[in-house]
Design a protein around this motif. Sequence first.
Motif, PDB file in Angstrom:
ATOM      1  N   TYR A  98       0.831  -1.202   0.000  1.00 16.34           N
ATOM      2  CA  TYR A  98       0.000   0.000   0.000  1.00 16.34           C
ATOM      3  C   TYR A  98       0.866   1.253   0.000  1.00 16.34           C
ATOM      4  O   TYR A  98       1.935   1.286   0.606  1.00 16.34           O
ATOM      5  CB  TYR A  98      -0.909   0.035   1.233  1.00 16.34           C
ATOM      6  CG  TYR A  98      -2.028  -0.990   1.196  1.00 16.34           C
ATOM      7  CD1 TYR A  98      -3.201  -0.749   0.497  1.00 16.34           C
ATOM      8  CD2 TYR A  98      -1.910  -2.207   1.868  1.00 16.34           C
ATOM      9  CE1 TYR A  98      -4.224  -1.686   0.464  1.00 16.34           C
ATOM     10  CE2 TYR A  98      -2.923  -3.151   1.841  1.00 16.34           C
ATOM     11  CZ  TYR A  98      -4.082  -2.879   1.139  1.00 16.34           C
ATOM     12  OH  TYR A  98      -5.098  -3.808   1.108  1.00 16.34           O
ATOM     13  N   GLU A  99       0.380   2.285  -0.691  1.00 18.74           N
ATOM     14  CA  GLU A  99       1.019   3.590  -0.686  1.00 18.74           C
ATOM     15  C   GLU A  99       0.038   4.634  -0.187  1.00 18.74           C
ATOM     16  O   GLU A  99      -1.186   4.408  -0.157  1.00 18.74           O
ATOM     17  CB  GLU A  99       1.517   3.953  -2.088  1.00 18.74           C
ATOM     18  CG  GLU A  99       2.644   3.063  -2.572  1.00 18.74           C
ATOM     19  CD  GLU A  99       3.190   3.456  -3.929  1.00 18.74           C
ATOM     20  OE1 GLU A  99       4.263   2.947  -4.303  1.00 18.74           O
ATOM     21  OE2 GLU A  99       2.543   4.289  -4.617  1.00 18.74           O
ATOM     22  N   ASP A 100       0.554   5.770   0.208  1.00 19.48           N
ATOM     23  CA  ASP A 100      -0.288   6.829   0.751  1.00 19.48           C
ATOM     24  C   ASP A 100      -1.262   7.346  -0.298  1.00 19.48           C
ATOM     25  O   ASP A 100      -0.963   7.391  -1.497  1.00 19.48           O
ATOM     26  CB  ASP A 100       0.562   7.988   1.260  1.00 19.48           C
ATOM     27  CG  ASP A 100       1.338   7.641   2.519  1.00 19.48           C
ATOM     28  OD1 ASP A 100       0.949   6.658   3.183  1.00 19.48           O
ATOM     29  OD2 ASP A 100       2.315   8.342   2.823  1.00 19.48           O
ATOM     30  N   THR A 101      -2.416   7.753   0.179  1.00 24.39           N
ATOM     31  CA  THR A 101      -3.439   8.385  -0.647  1.00 24.39           C
ATOM     32  C   THR A 101      -3.514   9.855  -0.281  1.00 24.39           C
ATOM     33  O   THR A 101      -3.306  10.229   0.875  1.00 24.39           O
ATOM     34  CB  THR A 101      -4.797   7.696  -0.407  1.00 24.39           C
ATOM     35  OG1 THR A 101      -4.718   6.343  -0.889  1.00 24.39           O
ATOM     36  CG2 THR A 101      -5.930   8.412  -1.095  1.00 24.39           C
ATOM     37  N   TYR A 102      -3.797  10.691  -1.253  1.00 21.50           N
ATOM     38  CA  TYR A 102      -3.972  12.110  -0.962  1.00 21.50           C
ATOM     39  C   TYR A 102      -5.280  12.585  -1.581  1.00 21.50           C
ATOM     40  O   TYR A 102      -5.917  11.861  -2.354  1.00 21.50           O
ATOM     41  CB  TYR A 102      -2.773  12.936  -1.451  1.00 21.50           C
ATOM     42  CG  TYR A 102      -2.400  12.734  -2.902  1.00 21.50           C
ATOM     43  CD1 TYR A 102      -2.790  13.646  -3.878  1.00 21.50           C
ATOM     44  CD2 TYR A 102      -1.633  11.635  -3.303  1.00 21.50           C
ATOM     45  CE1 TYR A 102      -2.431  13.472  -5.203  1.00 21.50           C
ATOM     46  CE2 TYR A 102      -1.274  11.458  -4.630  1.00 21.50           C
ATOM     47  CZ  TYR A 102      -1.678  12.375  -5.579  1.00 21.50           C
ATOM     48  OH  TYR A 102      -1.330  12.195  -6.886  1.00 21.50           O
ATOM     49  N   THR A 103      -5.710  13.779  -1.246  1.00 17.20           N
ATOM     50  CA  THR A 103      -7.050  14.254  -1.604  1.00 17.20           C
ATOM     51  C   THR A 103      -6.994  15.637  -2.226  1.00 17.20           C
ATOM     52  O   THR A 103      -6.082  16.424  -1.970  1.00 17.20           O
ATOM     53  CB  THR A 103      -7.956  14.300  -0.362  1.00 17.20           C
ATOM     54  OG1 THR A 103      -7.400  15.235   0.579  1.00 17.20           O
ATOM     55  CG2 THR A 103      -8.086  12.937   0.296  1.00 17.20           C
ATOM     56  N   LEU A 104      -8.028  15.937  -3.031  1.00 22.69           N
ATOM     57  CA  LEU A 104      -8.202  17.295  -3.523  1.00 22.69           C
ATOM     58  C   LEU A 104      -8.733  18.182  -2.399  1.00 22.69           C
ATOM     59  O   LEU A 104      -9.422  17.691  -1.489  1.00 22.69           O
ATOM     60  CB  LEU A 104      -9.199  17.322  -4.676  1.00 22.69           C
ATOM     61  CG  LEU A 104      -8.766  16.745  -6.018  1.00 22.69           C
ATOM     62  CD1 LEU A 104      -9.885  16.926  -7.043  1.00 22.69           C
ATOM     63  CD2 LEU A 104      -7.489  17.403  -6.516  1.00 22.69           C
ATOM     64  N   PRO A 105      -8.481  19.471  -2.459  1.00 21.61           N
ATOM     65  CA  PRO A 105      -8.992  20.369  -1.403  1.00 21.61           C
ATOM     66  C   PRO A 105     -10.510  20.329  -1.262  1.00 21.61           C
ATOM     67  O   PRO A 105     -11.044  20.505  -0.168  1.00 21.61           O
ATOM     68  CB  PRO A 105      -8.507  21.745  -1.870  1.00 21.61           C
ATOM     69  CG  PRO A 105      -7.305  21.470  -2.704  1.00 21.61           C
ATOM     70  CD  PRO A 105      -7.590  20.179  -3.402  1.00 21.61           C
ATOM     71  N   SER A 106     -11.217  20.066  -2.363  1.00 24.14           N
ATOM     72  CA  SER A 106     -12.689  20.105  -2.320  1.00 24.14           C
ATOM     73  C   SER A 106     -13.308  18.732  -2.135  1.00 24.14           C
ATOM     74  O   SER A 106     -14.523  18.588  -2.270  1.00 24.14           O
ATOM     75  CB  SER A 106     -13.220  20.717  -3.621  1.00 24.14           C
ATOM     76  OG  SER A 106     -12.882  19.904  -4.734  1.00 24.14           O
ATOM     77  N   TYR A 107     -12.511  17.708  -1.796  1.00 23.84           N
ATOM     78  CA  TYR A 107     -13.032  16.341  -1.825  1.00 23.84           C
ATOM     79  C   TYR A 107     -14.185  16.118  -0.851  1.00 23.84           C
ATOM     80  O   TYR A 107     -15.036  15.259  -1.074  1.00 23.84           O
ATOM     81  CB  TYR A 107     -11.906  15.340  -1.590  1.00 23.84           C
ATOM     82  CG  TYR A 107     -11.597  14.982  -0.155  1.00 23.84           C
ATOM     83  CD1 TYR A 107     -11.893  13.719   0.362  1.00 23.84           C
ATOM     84  CD2 TYR A 107     -10.999  15.898   0.710  1.00 23.84           C
ATOM     85  CE1 TYR A 107     -11.604  13.376   1.665  1.00 23.84           C
ATOM     86  CE2 TYR A 107     -10.705  15.565   2.013  1.00 23.84           C
ATOM     87  CZ  TYR A 107     -11.003  14.309   2.491  1.00 23.84           C
ATOM     88  OH  TYR A 107     -10.711  13.978   3.798  1.00 23.84           O
ATOM     89  N   LEU A 108     -14.250  16.912   0.237  1.00 29.67           N
ATOM     90  CA  LEU A 108     -15.358  16.780   1.181  1.00 29.67           C
ATOM     91  C   LEU A 108     -16.498  17.742   0.878  1.00 29.67           C
ATOM     92  O   LEU A 108     -17.669  17.371   0.912  1.00 29.67           O
ATOM     93  CB  LEU A 108     -14.862  17.013   2.609  1.00 29.67           C
ATOM     94  CG  LEU A 108     -14.083  15.868   3.259  1.00 29.67           C
ATOM     95  CD1 LEU A 108     -13.627  16.273   4.657  1.00 29.67           C
ATOM     96  CD2 LEU A 108     -14.931  14.609   3.335  1.00 29.67           C
ATOM     97  N   ASN A 109     -16.168  18.989   0.561  1.00 29.44           N
ATOM     98  CA  ASN A 109     -17.198  20.028   0.444  1.00 29.44           C
ATOM     99  C   ASN A 109     -17.767  20.176  -0.950  1.00 29.44           C
ATOM    100  O   ASN A 109     -18.845  20.743  -1.127  1.00 29.44           O
ATOM    101  CB  ASN A 109     -16.624  21.376   0.907  1.00 29.44           C
ATOM    102  CG  ASN A 109     -16.239  21.344   2.366  1.00 29.44           C
ATOM    103  OD1 ASN A 109     -16.900  20.688   3.180  1.00 29.44           O
ATOM    104  ND2 ASN A 109     -15.151  22.029   2.716  1.00 29.44           N
ATOM    105  N   GLY A 110     -17.063  19.723  -1.971  1.00 27.00           N
ATOM    106  CA  GLY A 110     -17.574  19.794  -3.322  1.00 27.00           C
ATOM    107  C   GLY A 110     -17.528  21.183  -3.915  1.00 27.00           C
ATOM    108  O   GLY A 110     -16.710  22.035  -3.527  1.00 27.00           O
ATOM    109  N   ASP A 111     -18.420  21.455  -4.848  1.00 23.55           N
ATOM    110  CA  ASP A 111     -18.481  22.724  -5.579  1.00 23.55           C
ATOM    111  C   ASP A 111     -19.526  23.618  -4.929  1.00 23.55           C
ATOM    112  O   ASP A 111     -20.723  23.515  -5.217  1.00 23.55           O
ATOM    113  CB  ASP A 111     -18.825  22.430  -7.045  1.00 23.55           C
ATOM    114  CG  ASP A 111     -18.820  23.679  -7.915  1.00 23.55           C
ATOM    115  OD1 ASP A 111     -18.659  24.785  -7.378  1.00 23.55           O
ATOM    116  OD2 ASP A 111     -18.980  23.536  -9.138  1.00 23.55           O
TER     117      ASP A 111
END
Length: 828
Positions: free
Chosen positions: A802-815
């Motif tokens: 397994y390798e680390d996962t990263y996220t977009l800044p809007s991944y929780l709040n959306g548009d």
Amino acid sequence: MNQIHRHRDRVAKAVTLAVFGLMGQCMDSALAAFNIPTDAPRSPLFGATAFSQKLLQFEEFGTRPMPTSEASPDTLMPAPVKTAGDPKGCTTTPSGAALDTFLAKSLYPMPAEFSDYGNHANPWDAQVKDCLPGVVNTVMDARPPGEWFGHQRWDEFKPEIFFQSAMSGSRGNGGLRDQWQRHHYNAGEFGPGGLYYNTVYSFNDPKLNHAFDGTTKGIGIRIHPSMPEQDPKSVWTFDGTLPPKLLMARYGETILFRHHNALPISDAANNGFGIHTITTHEHNGHNPGESDGFLHAYSYPGQYYDYRWPMILAGHDSINTAATDPRAGAPDGNGGITNIPGDPGEVMSSHWFHDHMEDHTAQNVYKGNAAMMNYYSSVDRGREPKSTNEALDGGGKPGYRCHYAKPTDPNNINLCLPSGSNLDWGNRDYDMNLVVADKAWSANGQLFFNPFNTDGFLGDQMTVNWQYKPFVDVRARRYRFRILNGSVSRYVKIALVDSAGKRVPFHMIANDGNIMQHAIPFPNSQSQDLPTQAIAERYDIVVDFKNYVGKKLYFVNLMEHTSGIRPNGEIPLADVLSGKYRADGLNGDPVVGKFMEFRVHALPSGQADYSMKPADYEPGKLKMVPLPKFTTTELNSAKHRSFEFGKSGGGTDGKPWTIKVDRDTPVSADSHLVSAAPQMGGVEIWHLINGSGGGWSHPAHIHFEEGRILYRDGKKPPLWEQYARKDVYRIGSEVNSSRQIDVAIRVRDFIGTYVEHCHNTQHEDNAMLLRWDSQRKGDLKLSSQNLLAIPTPMMDWNGAWYEDTYTLPSYLNGDTQAAQGFIVPTLP
């Protein structure tokens, strides 16, 4: 793209050019107005003529009860054969007879919640190391280890039945699955005297006709009997055989699918395209992430991967939890119904499963890695009544009562769609699966594909169920056809006509995998023929042949392409049938025109058609499956997300396609990056936008959950979408499409890693794909305080990590901007 994929592409390109000699041909083809087949000469027919071979009916995988103990430790997948030309067996597959013997056995080792990772070596260990000296360690079970890819809720949804198959090179069918057909070749149209008892009618050698009575043994992989047999390196299918395969599945009965990889150890043994690593996506099953076919959780030759499909209704944890609604149920095998929890509005019907390998989905699916799957429920039982009285009272068996006979009775819920009546469930006498797909082949008759044109690949010959322009015998009664567009980049628009060219009426009863609320008649005020059908879309239609005894009818494709960029538009039916439109590859698209023939036979004496009449279920009349509800309050408070498909910049490693997320970040396929994380139970509105303008078309596919279309370019969707749920959404300038679609979606029941992508799979394989995760606070796999992204599985011949996962800044709040001014529609 990582280093191994760069190496694979270099090898594949070299083999392609060597095998097909395309350097000069590509240059010449580029000058043609119709680049079909893509960058290659026309496919020779070897004397084959249209409508001169009988359609292959799908062959059922067949399921078996889960064993109570594992098979003998020596029950291992047979190794590739060694030959004088390949003494190590690096470029071959197991023998067909040995593979059949193995697949007929039980399971070893037994499936479990967590992967068997590391406990057993790849059964091909010695040959793998001999062929690939850099490999030092192998494993048998390809599923990534530990909790992250463990089977969720294992104790709650333990497998009850299983089937296994091996992806392998083309070979003759050994009749392995004859024993597991539900009809057993002794009932209805599959029994003696029935239309489909003889599986292949031989025109070349009439003496062979009865050799195919009640068996598939002896069927080889030929696109037409006049054409060469396909080489094991050209075509890869389930079992390595035809007919194409079908899984018959009941709700409430958890399935274990052990998928063995029996492809060549050498990744160059592919006749120029396709990769020997595979992962299987059940499109669009309500399955946990570890069994969804994630693009970076795949198997190598010699390995297996256990997919567990719980067969539950969406809303299992929140709607009808006491399982009191008989519309949420399944056939019990004896004329009754087994109730299950979940939303009865989420019943599904026609699915398929196919490869989803990173960067190689188009090639592997085109090469044969695809099968169909029929879901059976209490409302779609696959059994029609034997008489008017049985339609009303079920002959004393509640599950047989037809809804149309007494729609006010809550116990009469079986829609009694055309199917047959010999079996308790899953009759296929008058319920037929059809995979429509364009193909191309080289001068020597071997399947051809161009993996280097990133716009999209088109073949120049239409096939149905892997056959060039077949015919099929039908009775003068109602039939259900489950039509899948199984192409790589081609859109179709299908008309049904009689021999005089007059349109034949029919009804659409399901859109994608979902039975609709109302049956839509065709022709109608919005479309004369079936609507545009993009790659991976399924349309179930009901056709009544009762007035056509002794006549021939035809499916006709009206959608023109000049290249894989997008469809050009619909050609008038009269121009196609009159020959005014010249579908010769120079003046017109060679796949426009008739591609399947129906030959109508009278019903046997004393037999009548008691299946449902879809006209009774048109809008304003009876309902088939009521649509799942989104309240106005939920929609007004929904989280919004926007996904713009196009060449929007920011691509990685030279890949041309991206998806711009939430107006900001162009995302190119990266299995480490989470672009969105819907929280389970919440309603969201996803805005799917064609950022390519009118120059491109994209069928956007969202894994795991169906959605309801709210708007197409701000307007109400057409009838066949107003009353439907969808999992593929056409965005483009072609007829029946739009630049933007607004979709309401609710994620439920399982967490995990899923994807959204363009189903023009050449676009998908060239970075038009993003990862999204279903998340839930308090889950065992997530912190009770924070939402954590699941680590990303990585693997090679030596194993997985397994390798680390990263996220977009809007991944929780959306548009957050998309919600401003959005007017929630009133839904039917």
